[in-house]
Design a protein around this motif. Structure first.
Motif, mmCIF file in Angstrom:
data_model
loop_
_atom_site.group_PDB
_atom_site.id
_atom_site.type_symbol
_atom_site.label_atom_id
_atom_site.label_comp_id
_atom_site.label_asym_id
_atom_site.label_seq_id
_atom_site.Cartn_x
_atom_site.Cartn_y
_atom_site.Cartn_z
ATOM 1 N N TYR A 163 38.914 43.609 41.025
ATOM 2 C CA TYR A 163 38.940 41.443 40.987
ATOM 3 C C TYR A 163 39.628 41.650 39.719
ATOM 4 N N PRO A 164 39.883 40.598 39.640
ATOM 5 C CA PRO A 164 40.511 39.776 38.479
ATOM 6 C C PRO A 164 39.409 39.618 37.948
ATOM 7 N N PRO A 169 39.160 31.841 42.425
ATOM 8 C CA PRO A 169 39.528 31.633 43.406
ATOM 9 C C PRO A 169 39.093 32.227 44.830
ATOM 10 N N TYR A 170 38.404 33.207 45.107
ATOM 11 C CA TYR A 170 38.119 33.606 46.387
ATOM 12 C C TYR A 170 37.607 33.225 46.784
ATOM 13 N N GLU A 171 37.876 33.423 48.731
ATOM 14 C CA GLU A 171 36.961 32.310 49.374
ATOM 15 C C GLU A 171 35.638 33.352 49.424
ATOM 16 N N ILE A 207 29.387 39.310 45.219
ATOM 17 C CA ILE A 207 29.811 39.225 43.503
ATOM 18 C C ILE A 207 29.396 38.464 42.942
ATOM 19 N N CYS A 208 29.463 38.104 41.344
ATOM 20 C CA CYS A 208 29.686 37.434 40.163
ATOM 21 C C CYS A 208 30.060 36.647 40.289
ATOM 22 N N MET A 216 34.226 44.018 36.077
ATOM 23 C CA MET A 216 33.707 44.864 35.315
ATOM 24 C C MET A 216 31.810 45.719 36.459
ATOM 25 N N GLY A 217 32.640 45.234 36.994
ATOM 26 C CA GLY A 217 31.723 45.630 38.359
ATOM 27 C C GLY A 217 30.507 45.595 38.954
ATOM 28 N N MET A 218 30.663 44.230 38.839
ATOM 29 C CA MET A 218 29.294 43.401 38.875
ATOM 30 C C MET A 218 29.898 42.614 40.626
ATOM 31 N N TYR A 219 29.425 43.547 41.920
ATOM 32 C CA TYR A 219 29.694 43.670 43.313
ATOM 33 C C TYR A 219 28.801 44.708 43.914
#
Length: 231
Positions: A163-164, A169-171, A207-208, A216-219
């Protein structure tokens, strides 16, 4: 005369803004407006009301919320060996806790995935577990933020990692979810937010969307299998 016209215009703008904010289905939170704000009944029996500022959230005593962090929800099974939660019910109530990874380790006794070295989710006592739904499911979800300094949310998306920095913006499945304010450990309370959505068969991720957190890995991974009613 000009002053009176300006004052009158400002009053009209103010009245219009208040009337717009009061429309059903509107709520206002961190990062602006979002659709939603209905009263949802959560797994703990409380709801979240849309409104201005923090009014959209439920404030919980930490002594009430802490014992629930290892609770395995009805209709689910938690497997520590492979960090997986399997959901067998077609309608489930889930509790999701957000916090820093060190706090999560201390509260659960579990290790986070190798990719998660900052903020994490805790579900059914596991850290960033893979969620496997055995068919299309209606989900009643309550997120509780245990982080003492950061805002968090829980959003389901079809877009996987990496993730950026800005993952907004993701759905989003079920719409955009507001950011929960940090917990206040000095006064002993945390904020919760509840809402409902449904998922059909497919491969998703949770995700957050706070800037930098998913990066940073919150998913975590989320899989919905084809059940009998999906045939």
């Amino acid at each position: 005369m000009k002053i009176m016209l300006v004052v009158g215009l400002l009053l009209l703008i103010g009245i219009f803004s208040v009337a717009y904010a009061a429309l059903p289905g509107r709520a206002h939170g961190f990062y602006g407006n979002f659709a939603g704000g209905a009263n949802w009944q959560s797994p703990m029996g409380f709801g979240a009301m849309g409104g201005f500022g923090y009014n959209q959230f439920t404030r919980l005593e930490l002594t009430q919320a802490l014992p629930l962090i290892k609770r395995v929800a009805a209709g689910t099974e938690a497997f520590q060996g492979n960090d997986t939660v399997i959901i067998t019910s077609s309608r489930v109530s889930l509790l999701v806790f957000t916090m820093g990874h060190e706090r999560a380790i201390n509260l659960t006794g579990q290790a986070p995935p190798a990719y998660a070295d900052h903020d994490v989710f805790v579900i059914d006592g596991l850290i960033d577990p893979k969620l496997v739904f055995e068919g299309s499911t209606e989900i009643n979800l309550t997120t509780i933020n245990f982080d003492s300094s950061m805002y968090h949310n829980f959003v389901v998306t079809t877009q996987g990692p990496p993730y950026p920095y800005n993952s907004m913006p993701y759905e989003m499945q079920g719409g955009m979810v507001p950011f929960l304010p940090p917990a206040n450990y000095g006064q002993g309370y945390a904020y919760a937010y509840s809402y409902e959505f449904s998922l059909t068969s497919g491969h998703y991720w949770y995700i957050c969307t706070y800037p930098g957190h998913a990066q940073m890995g919150m998913y975590g991974e989320l899989q919905v299998n084809r059940g009998d009613k999906d045939e």
